[in-house]
Enzyme design. Structure first.
Site, short mmCIF file in Angstrom:
data_model
loop_
_atom_site.label_atom_id
_atom_site.label_comp_id
_atom_site.label_asym_id
_atom_site.label_seq_id
_atom_site.Cartn_x
_atom_site.Cartn_y
_atom_site.Cartn_z
CD GLU A 1 -2.95 -1.28 2.20
OE1 GLU A 1 -2.84 -0.52 3.20
OE2 GLU A 1 -3.87 -2.10 2.07
CB CYS B 1 -3.58 -6.28 -5.75
SG CYS B 1 -5.09 -5.33 -5.47
CD GLU C 1 -4.74 -10.73 -6.09
OE1 GLU C 1 -4.17 -9.76 -5.55
OE2 GLU C 1 -5.90 -11.08 -5.82
CB CYS D 1 -9.73 -6.31 -6.82
SG CYS D 1 -8.27 -5.84 -7.78
CB CYS E 1 -6.18 -8.69 -9.28
SG CYS E 1 -5.00 -7.56 -8.50
#
Ligand code: THU
Length: 137
Positions: free
Chosen positions: A47, A56, A58, A89, A92
């Site tokens: 983050e 993310c 992934e 998400c 991703c």
């Protein structure tokens, strides 16, 4: 479910998840890819104080796979806190799509619950991909 490889993928995803940088969401995620070269590539979410700049798990795992020279996702495992399966998400799903087939297994795990074993095609039906651009896989 392929128990032996999934145990390895789960272990790799959990290991890298411990290093996630998630001070804003407090939701560390780990992802592990079994790639076409037979190796496992893992990544965590990273983050950022400027929220949209975060990555993310992934995306991190895919970057590791590509940087190592592998090109296809054979199987991908995602894990995070809670009992609900941690599903990728929308962004991703598209990232995975670039390097996977509709039948590629996606295993989504909330560590305190039961894994959901699904496929990329189920998560992202009628998807847009490299072949629409005439690009070879
Ligand atoms: N996150 C992932 O890394 N992968 C997912 O599949 C779902 C969400 C991250 C993004 C953000 O750092 C945190 O989880 C909360 O959304």
């Amino acid at each position: 479910m392929n128990t032996d490889i999934d145990a390895q993928l789960f272990a790799a995803a959990e290991r890298v998840r411990r290093n996630a940088h998630a001070p804003y969401s407090h939701f560390p995620v780990g992802a592990a890819i079994l790639a076409d070269d037979g190796a496992i590539y893992a990544g965590c979410n990273v983050e950022n104080a400027a929220y949209p700049q975060g990555n993310c798990a992934e995306a991190s795992a895919i970057a590791m796979m590509i940087g190592a020279g592998a090109r296809r996702i054979v199987r991908i495992y995602i894990t995070g806190n809670g009992t609900e399966p941690v599903t990728p998400c929308g962004g991703c799903r598209q990232r995975i799509r670039e390097f996977a087939d509709a039948a590629t297994p996606v295993i989504c795990h909330g560590v305190d619950g039961e894994p959901l074993v699904t496929t990329l095609g189920a998560l992202l039906p009628h998807s847009f991909g490299p072949e629409h651009l005439g690009a070879a896989k």
